[in-house]
Design a protein around this motif. Structure first.
Motif, short mmCIF file in Angstrom:
data_model
loop_
_atom_site.label_atom_id
_atom_site.label_comp_id
_atom_site.label_asym_id
_atom_site.label_seq_id
_atom_site.Cartn_x
_atom_site.Cartn_y
_atom_site.Cartn_z
N UNK A 1 -7.36 7.19 15.04
CA UNK A 1 -6.82 6.47 13.91
C UNK A 1 -7.41 5.07 13.79
N UNK A 2 -7.67 4.43 14.90
CA UNK A 2 -8.29 3.11 14.85
C UNK A 2 -9.70 3.20 14.28
N UNK A 3 -10.40 4.29 14.59
CA UNK A 3 -11.73 4.49 14.03
C UNK A 3 -11.64 4.73 12.52
N UNK A 4 -10.68 5.56 12.10
CA UNK A 4 -10.52 5.84 10.68
C UNK A 4 -10.19 4.57 9.90
N UNK A 5 -9.45 3.67 10.54
CA UNK A 5 -9.12 2.41 9.88
C UNK A 5 -10.37 1.58 9.60
N UNK A 6 -11.35 1.65 10.50
CA UNK A 6 -12.57 0.88 10.32
C UNK A 6 -13.38 1.36 9.11
N UNK A 7 -13.38 2.69 8.90
CA UNK A 7 -14.19 3.23 7.81
C UNK A 7 -13.42 3.31 6.49
N UNK A 8 -12.09 3.22 6.57
CA UNK A 8 -11.27 3.28 5.36
C UNK A 8 -10.10 2.31 5.51
N UNK A 9 -10.34 1.01 5.30
CA UNK A 9 -9.29 0.01 5.52
C UNK A 9 -8.04 0.28 4.69
N UNK A 10 -6.90 -0.14 5.25
CA UNK A 10 -5.62 0.08 4.59
C UNK A 10 -5.23 -1.15 3.77
N UNK A 11 -4.63 -0.91 2.60
CA UNK A 11 -4.18 -1.98 1.72
C UNK A 11 -2.72 -1.72 1.37
N UNK A 12 -1.81 -2.53 1.88
CA UNK A 12 -0.39 -2.26 1.65
C UNK A 12 0.08 -2.73 0.28
N UNK A 13 1.13 -2.10 -0.25
CA UNK A 13 1.77 -2.63 -1.45
C UNK A 13 2.33 -4.02 -1.19
N UNK A 14 2.59 -4.77 -2.24
CA UNK A 14 3.13 -6.12 -2.09
C UNK A 14 4.49 -6.08 -1.40
N UNK A 15 5.31 -5.12 -1.76
CA UNK A 15 6.65 -5.00 -1.16
C UNK A 15 6.86 -3.57 -0.69
N UNK A 16 7.49 -3.45 0.48
CA UNK A 16 7.79 -2.14 1.04
C UNK A 16 9.27 -2.07 1.39
N UNK A 17 9.91 -0.98 1.02
CA UNK A 17 11.29 -0.72 1.43
C UNK A 17 11.25 0.19 2.65
N UNK A 18 11.86 -0.26 3.74
CA UNK A 18 11.77 0.46 5.01
C UNK A 18 12.81 1.57 5.10
N UNK A 19 12.37 2.71 5.61
CA UNK A 19 13.26 3.83 5.87
C UNK A 19 13.56 3.85 7.36
N UNK A 20 14.83 3.70 7.69
CA UNK A 20 15.25 3.62 9.09
C UNK A 20 15.98 4.89 9.52
N UNK A 21 16.73 5.47 8.62
CA UNK A 21 17.55 6.64 8.89
C UNK A 21 17.55 7.52 7.65
N UNK A 22 18.13 8.71 7.72
CA UNK A 22 18.16 9.54 6.51
C UNK A 22 18.69 8.76 5.31
N UNK A 23 17.92 8.78 4.22
CA UNK A 23 18.20 7.94 3.06
C UNK A 23 18.11 8.77 1.79
N UNK A 24 19.05 8.59 0.89
CA UNK A 24 18.99 9.24 -0.41
C UNK A 24 18.39 8.26 -1.41
N UNK A 25 17.20 8.58 -1.90
CA UNK A 25 16.49 7.68 -2.80
C UNK A 25 17.06 7.76 -4.21
#
Length: 209
Positions: free
Chosen positions: A104-128
């Protein structure tokens, strides 16, 4: 979009992983919008479906891999949606923590990750939205999740389908094999009538065993 059930659609313009749309009563949820390179095509496909499905209000990322999450920033900016991701995957997508395996660290080098500005974290079973549940399902990545909706389970890369059976992805892509096997058991325990994987065709799960 291709209809899988009256409320579930497979996107046909995503790049990388399979993208899916769940249509609720007054809003829709997009699951895994794919690579950043396919964002424009995916947004055009969603725009063309506005008369068929309610507006998208939420995006669920089954995990941080860029072939699933890469288009999320563009979708968030264009549609003003919330983007959900498992808590343990959030710092990896943000670049605060290194991916857990060498592959995975190698894949990150060839295809960098770009996160959304805001992320809502899922901690436990959640109804969206009513009836759509997101369940922690670690193994492929630490914060991997699956999505359950009216007998359909979207499994991301927690498993692939082969002749009606759940199979694991190649070992170098799995962060925790024991957790991955437990997640496979979790998927089977839901007794889905349709499994929608991140790669490969959706299929019915054999429940004969």
């Amino acid at each position: 979009m291709r209809e899988l059930t009256p409320t579930v659609f497979a996107l046909e313009k995503t790049a990388g992983a399979n993208g899916y749309l769940v249509a609720g009563e007054d809003c829709s949820v997009l699951i895994d919008p794919g690579l950043a390179s396919g964002a424009r095509s995916s947004l055009a496909e969603l725009a063309g479906a506005r008369r068929l499905v309610p507006p998208v209000t939420d995006v669920v990322l089954t995990h941080y891999d860029p072939d699933h999450s890469g288009a999320a920033p563009a979708v968030q900016e264009a549609l003003g949606v919330r983007v959900w991701l498992g808590r343990e995957d959030v710092p990896i997508l943000r670049g605060e923590t290194e991916p857990p395996t060498r592959a995975r660290r190698f894949l990150k080098l060839i295809n960098p990750m770009h996160p959304p500005v805001a992320l809502s974290e899922i901690v436990e079973p959640t109804e969206i939205i009513p009836g759509l549940s997101v369940l922690p399902a670690p193994g492929h990545t630490p914060g991997h999740v699956i999505v359950s909706w009216r007998g359909v389970v979207f499994v991301g890369d927690a498993a692939m389908m082969r002749r009606g059976r759940l199979v694991q992805l190649p070992a170098p892509l799995i962060s925790d094999r024991d957790a991955a096997l437990a997640t496979t058991d979790l998927i089977a325990s839901l007794r889905p009538r349709l499994v929608c994987p991140g790669h490969g065709r959706p299929d019915r799960l054999s429940l004969s065993d």
